[in-house]
Design a protein around this motif. Structure first.
Motif, PDB file in Angstrom:
ATOM      1  N   SER A  24      -9.758  -1.709  -8.161  1.00 57.32           N
ATOM      2  CA  SER A  24     -10.409  -2.975  -7.901  1.00 57.32           C
ATOM      3  C   SER A  24      -9.429  -3.972  -7.286  1.00 57.32           C
ATOM      4  CB  SER A  24     -10.947  -3.560  -9.221  1.00 57.32           C
ATOM      5  OG  SER A  24     -11.142  -4.949  -9.137  1.00 57.32           O
ATOM      6  N   PRO A  25      -9.811  -4.653  -6.188  1.00 56.82           N
ATOM      7  CA  PRO A  25      -8.901  -5.657  -5.614  1.00 56.82           C
ATOM      8  C   PRO A  25      -8.493  -6.725  -6.618  1.00 56.82           C
ATOM      9  CG  PRO A  25     -10.622  -5.126  -4.045  1.00 56.82           C
ATOM     10  CD  PRO A  25     -10.998  -4.430  -5.332  1.00 56.82           C
ATOM     11  N   ASP A  26      -9.416  -7.163  -7.466  1.00 59.73           N
ATOM     12  CA  ASP A  26      -9.057  -8.160  -8.480  1.00 59.73           C
ATOM     13  C   ASP A  26      -7.990  -7.618  -9.416  1.00 59.73           C
ATOM     14  OD1 ASP A  26     -10.795 -10.027  -7.453  1.00 59.73           O
ATOM     15  OD2 ASP A  26     -12.390  -9.620  -8.892  1.00 59.73           O
ATOM     16  N   TRP A  27      -8.113  -6.351  -9.815  1.00 58.73           N
ATOM     17  CA  TRP A  27      -7.124  -5.739 -10.698  1.00 58.73           C
ATOM     18  C   TRP A  27      -5.794  -5.573  -9.973  1.00 58.73           C
ATOM     19  CZ3 TRP A  27      -5.060  -5.129 -15.048  1.00 58.73           C
ATOM     20  CH2 TRP A  27      -4.307  -4.012 -15.412  1.00 58.73           C
ATOM     21  N   LEU A  28      -5.838  -5.146  -8.712  1.00 62.01           N
ATOM     22  CA  LEU A  28      -4.609  -4.985  -7.937  1.00 62.01           C
ATOM     23  C   LEU A  28      -3.830  -6.288  -7.820  1.00 62.01           C
ATOM     24  CD1 LEU A  28      -5.539  -2.738  -4.878  1.00 62.01           C
ATOM     25  CD2 LEU A  28      -3.955  -2.194  -6.721  1.00 62.01           C
ATOM     26  N   ALA A  29      -4.556  -7.392  -7.686  1.00 61.25           N
ATOM     27  CA  ALA A  29      -3.908  -8.692  -7.489  1.00 61.25           C
ATOM     28  C   ALA A  29      -3.413  -9.306  -8.790  1.00 61.25           C
ATOM     29  CB  ALA A  29      -4.875  -9.665  -6.816  1.00 61.25           C
ATOM     30  N   SER A  30      -3.790  -8.748  -9.924  1.00 57.22           N
ATOM     31  CA  SER A  30      -3.552  -9.402 -11.209  1.00 57.22           C
ATOM     32  C   SER A  30      -2.129  -9.200 -11.706  1.00 57.22           C
ATOM     33  CB  SER A  30      -4.530  -8.870 -12.252  1.00 57.22           C
ATOM     34  OG  SER A  30      -4.204  -7.529 -12.605  1.00 57.22           O
ATOM     35  N   ALA A  31      -1.701 -10.134 -12.557  1.00 55.95           N
ATOM     36  CA  ALA A  31      -0.404  -9.987 -13.219  1.00 55.95           C
ATOM     37  C   ALA A  31      -0.417  -8.775 -14.145  1.00 55.95           C
ATOM     38  CB  ALA A  31      -0.092 -11.253 -14.009  1.00 55.95           C
ATOM     39  N   GLY A  32      -1.589  -8.443 -14.691  1.00 56.67           N
ATOM     40  CA  GLY A  32      -1.684  -7.272 -15.557  1.00 56.67           C
ATOM     41  C   GLY A  32      -1.344  -5.985 -14.829  1.00 56.67           C
ATOM     42  N   PHE A  33      -1.868  -5.830 -13.609  1.00 55.43           N
ATOM     43  CA  PHE A  33      -1.516  -4.649 -12.821  1.00 55.43           C
ATOM     44  C   PHE A  33      -0.028  -4.644 -12.498  1.00 55.43           C
ATOM     45  CE2 PHE A  33      -0.657  -2.301  -8.987  1.00 55.43           C
ATOM     46  CZ  PHE A  33      -1.367  -1.119  -9.179  1.00 55.43           C
ATOM     47  N   ASN A  34       0.504  -5.782 -12.104  1.00 58.50           N
ATOM     48  CA  ASN A  34       1.916  -5.846 -11.754  1.00 58.50           C
ATOM     49  C   ASN A  34       2.819  -5.589 -12.956  1.00 58.50           C
ATOM     50  OD1 ASN A  34       1.424  -6.352  -9.028  1.00 58.50           O
ATOM     51  ND2 ASN A  34       1.251  -8.561  -9.371  1.00 58.50           N
ATOM     52  N   ASP A  35       2.342  -5.899 -14.166  1.00 59.67           N
ATOM     53  CA  ASP A  35       3.100  -5.582 -15.378  1.00 59.67           C
ATOM     54  C   ASP A  35       3.072  -4.080 -15.664  1.00 59.67           C
ATOM     55  OD1 ASP A  35       3.631  -8.265 -15.773  1.00 59.67           O
ATOM     56  OD2 ASP A  35       2.036  -8.554 -17.253  1.00 59.67           O
ATOM     57  N   ALA A  36       1.905  -3.468 -15.500  1.00 60.53           N
ATOM     58  CA  ALA A  36       1.721  -2.053 -15.840  1.00 60.53           C
ATOM     59  C   ALA A  36       1.045  -1.342 -14.667  1.00 60.53           C
ATOM     60  CB  ALA A  36       0.881  -1.919 -17.107  1.00 60.53           C
ATOM     61  N   PRO A  37       1.775  -1.107 -13.590  1.00 60.78           N
ATOM     62  CA  PRO A  37       1.166  -0.579 -12.353  1.00 60.78           C
ATOM     63  C   PRO A  37       0.760   0.883 -12.480  1.00 60.78           C
ATOM     64  CG  PRO A  37       3.539  -0.697 -12.124  1.00 60.78           C
ATOM     65  CD  PRO A  37       3.226  -1.350 -13.427  1.00 60.78           C
ATOM     66  N   GLU A  38      -0.147   1.271 -11.600  1.00 63.11           N
ATOM     67  CA  GLU A  38      -0.591   2.647 -11.473  1.00 63.11           C
ATOM     68  C   GLU A  38      -0.281   3.108 -10.049  1.00 63.11           C
ATOM     69  OE1 GLU A  38      -4.722   2.212 -12.163  1.00 63.11           O
ATOM     70  OE2 GLU A  38      -4.472   1.415 -14.191  1.00 63.11           O
ATOM     71  N   PRO A  39      -0.096   4.401  -9.837  1.00 64.63           N
ATOM     72  CA  PRO A  39       0.202   4.897  -8.477  1.00 64.63           C
ATOM     73  C   PRO A  39      -0.890   4.488  -7.494  1.00 64.63           C
ATOM     74  CG  PRO A  39       0.576   6.619 -10.096  1.00 64.63           C
ATOM     75  CD  PRO A  39      -0.093   5.498 -10.828  1.00 64.63           C
ATOM     76  N   LEU A  40      -0.486   4.160  -6.274  1.00 64.01           N
ATOM     77  CA  LEU A  40      -1.413   3.778  -5.217  1.00 64.01           C
ATOM     78  C   LEU A  40      -1.219   4.689  -4.011  1.00 64.01           C
ATOM     79  CD1 LEU A  40      -1.058  -0.135  -5.321  1.00 64.01           C
ATOM     80  CD2 LEU A  40      -2.920   1.248  -6.273  1.00 64.01           C
ATOM     81  N   HIS A  41      -2.330   5.221  -3.509  1.00 61.17           N
ATOM     82  CA  HIS A  41      -2.296   6.036  -2.306  1.00 61.17           C
ATOM     83  C   HIS A  41      -3.513   5.703  -1.452  1.00 61.17           C
ATOM     84  CE1 HIS A  41       1.096   8.464  -3.566  1.00 61.17           C
ATOM     85  NE2 HIS A  41       0.533   8.581  -4.759  1.00 61.17           N
ATOM     86  N   ILE A  42      -3.315   5.607  -0.170  1.00 59.21           N
ATOM     87  CA  ILE A  42      -4.410   5.303   0.756  1.00 59.21           C
ATOM     88  C   ILE A  42      -5.182   6.593   1.022  1.00 59.21           C
ATOM     89  CG2 ILE A  42      -4.992   4.460   3.066  1.00 59.21           C
ATOM     90  CD1 ILE A  42      -2.367   2.798   2.897  1.00 59.21           C
ATOM     91  N   TRP A  43      -6.477   6.536   0.813  1.00 60.42           N
ATOM     92  CA  TRP A  43      -7.325   7.722   0.879  1.00 60.42           C
ATOM     93  C   TRP A  43      -7.106   8.519   2.173  1.00 60.42           C
ATOM     94  CZ3 TRP A  43     -12.227   4.564  -0.713  1.00 60.42           C
ATOM     95  CH2 TRP A  43     -12.219   4.384  -2.110  1.00 60.42           C
ATOM     96  N   GLY A  44      -6.860   9.788   2.013  1.00 63.74           N
ATOM     97  CA  GLY A  44      -6.875  10.721   3.129  1.00 63.74           C
ATOM     98  C   GLY A  44      -5.606  10.832   3.944  1.00 63.74           C
ATOM     99  N   VAL A  45      -4.637   9.942   3.728  1.00 61.43           N
ATOM    100  CA  VAL A  45      -3.463   9.929   4.608  1.00 61.43           C
ATOM    101  C   VAL A  45      -2.627  11.197   4.432  1.00 61.43           C
ATOM    102  CG1 VAL A  45      -1.320   8.723   5.188  1.00 61.43           C
ATOM    103  CG2 VAL A  45      -3.405   7.424   4.710  1.00 61.43           C
ATOM    104  N   ARG A  46      -2.299  11.534   3.209  1.00 73.47           N
ATOM    105  CA  ARG A  46      -1.487  12.737   2.994  1.00 73.47           C
ATOM    106  C   ARG A  46      -2.270  13.999   3.338  1.00 73.47           C
ATOM    107  NH1 ARG A  46       3.081  11.883  -1.629  1.00 73.47           N
ATOM    108  NH2 ARG A  46       3.420   9.655  -1.274  1.00 73.47           N
ATOM    109  N   GLU A  47      -3.563  13.991   3.022  1.00 78.07           N
ATOM    110  CA  GLU A  47      -4.387  15.165   3.308  1.00 78.07           C
ATOM    111  C   GLU A  47      -4.536  15.423   4.808  1.00 78.07           C
ATOM    112  OE1 GLU A  47      -5.339  13.571  -0.703  1.00 78.07           O
ATOM    113  OE2 GLU A  47      -5.082  12.711   1.301  1.00 78.07           O
ATOM    114  N   MET A  48      -4.557  14.350   5.611  1.00 76.90           N
ATOM    115  CA  MET A  48      -4.743  14.498   7.056  1.00 76.90           C
ATOM    116  C   MET A  48      -3.435  14.710   7.801  1.00 76.90           C
ATOM    117  SD  MET A  48      -7.711  11.656   7.769  1.00 76.90           S
ATOM    118  CE  MET A  48      -7.817  12.068   9.524  1.00 76.90           C
ATOM    119  N   ASN A  49      -2.306  14.614   7.103  1.00 76.07           N
ATOM    120  CA  ASN A  49      -0.997  14.791   7.745  1.00 76.07           C
ATOM    121  C   ASN A  49      -0.131  15.756   6.933  1.00 76.07           C
ATOM    122  OD1 ASN A  49      -0.883  12.453   9.989  1.00 76.07           O
ATOM    123  ND2 ASN A  49      -1.900  11.645   8.174  1.00 76.07           N
ATOM    124  N   PRO A  50      -0.647  16.940   6.640  1.00 86.16           N
ATOM    125  CA  PRO A  50       0.113  17.861   5.777  1.00 86.16           C
ATOM    126  C   PRO A  50       1.432  18.298   6.387  1.00 86.16           C
ATOM    127  CG  PRO A  50      -1.747  18.997   6.790  1.00 86.16           C
ATOM    128  CD  PRO A  50      -1.927  17.536   7.085  1.00 86.16           C
TER     129      PRO A  50
END
Length: 275
Positions: A24-50
């Motif tokens: 969620s963009p709201d979650w991404l922007a929050s101090a809570g996310f920045n305190d306890a982040p989760e991995p972020l990957h842009i959909w399809g980029v690694r799969e389309m460039n093996p």
């Protein structure tokens, strides 16, 4: 228009309800996310460039990985560090991520900065809060000026957002493989003037606050460098999963400061100290 709200009432952010990273963009922007982040990957980029990531996995050190990434980008997008402006020497100008990063280093509010902020808006759903002026409404003149620059054909061409997608994924690969394995955050610094005019969401006691930074932000790992850019120094723990660029990512790079880090923004817990 007043440049800020009172402490505890930051400027309203503009954002999207969807993005390309599955958070969620709201979650991404929050101090809570920045305190306890989760991995972020842009959909399809690694799969389309093996082939790129297979080549990177064979790299023995950061310099070899950076050279492999640059070779792939030159082959895919016809870019090189010595490209000329359109018409100069008979060579056609091609927009490249290198030119954007270089332009950002001179002026984050220039057209290159608008394209970079537009990429963050598109991929993460976080709109800029500042580009030459405060942006606090989608119908306002500051927003219109930003949109005009981010879509200008000079830099918004040659699949430039796809280039930035690849840069982000390469950066995340390099962070985990070579640069900061096992780490979740970097302690970084940012010099600011008129600190009270920033979007302060909350005072947390003493010199602590939660501050809303732009959707793309420059930090430095060198506190003495931050001293040169403002009368207050913000000390910030920045999640590595939000980092787009850091010194040493490529064997030769256009950012002037070795310690400069470019990261997706949002609400950060900071310690604000006078220089």
């Amino acid at each position: 228009m007043q440049a800020m709200r009172d402490a505890g009432h930051p400027r309203r952010s503009i954002g999207h309800s969807t993005n390309m990273v599955g958070r969620s963009p709201d979650w991404l922007a929050s101090a809570g996310f920045n305190d306890a982040p989760e991995p972020l990957h842009i959909w399809g980029v690694r799969e389309m460039n093996p082939s790129l990531f297979a080549m990177l996995d064979r790299a023995g050190d950061p310099a070899e990985a950076g050279a492999a990434f640059l070779a792939y980008m030159m082959a895919m997008f016809g870019i090189d560090p010595e490209q000329r402006d359109e018409g100069a020497g008979g060579r056609r100008f091609r927009a490249s991520f290198l030119r954007l990063i270089q332009g950002w280093s001179f002026d984050s509010n220039g057209p290159e900065g608008a394209v970079l902020k537009g990429w963050v808006e598109s991929r993460f759903g976080l709109c800029p809060s500042f580009h030459k002026a405060i942006i606090d409404e989608a119908a306002g003149p500051a927003w219109a000026a930003y949109v005009d620059e981010k879509m200008a054909s000079r830099f918004h061409a040659n699949a430039i957002w796809v280039q930035l997608d690849l840069l982000f994924e390469f950066c995340q690969w390099a962070v985990a493989r070579f640069a900061f394995p096992g780490q979740t955050h970097l302690t970084l610094f940012r010099g600011v003037n008129a600190f009270d005019a920033h979007g302060i969401a909350e005072w947390t006691g003493g010199r602590g606050a939660v501050v809303r930074l732009n959707n793309l932000v420059s930090f430095t790992s060198d506190r003495e460098v931050a001293d040169c850019f403002g009368d207050r120094i913000l000390t910030v723990r920045v999640p590595l999963c939000k980092v787009l660029w850091f010194g040493g990512l490529l064997p030769s790079h256009p950012l002037r400061g070795e310690g400069e880090v470019l990261a997706v923004g949002g609400d950060f817990r900071v310690s604000a100290d006078y220089v």
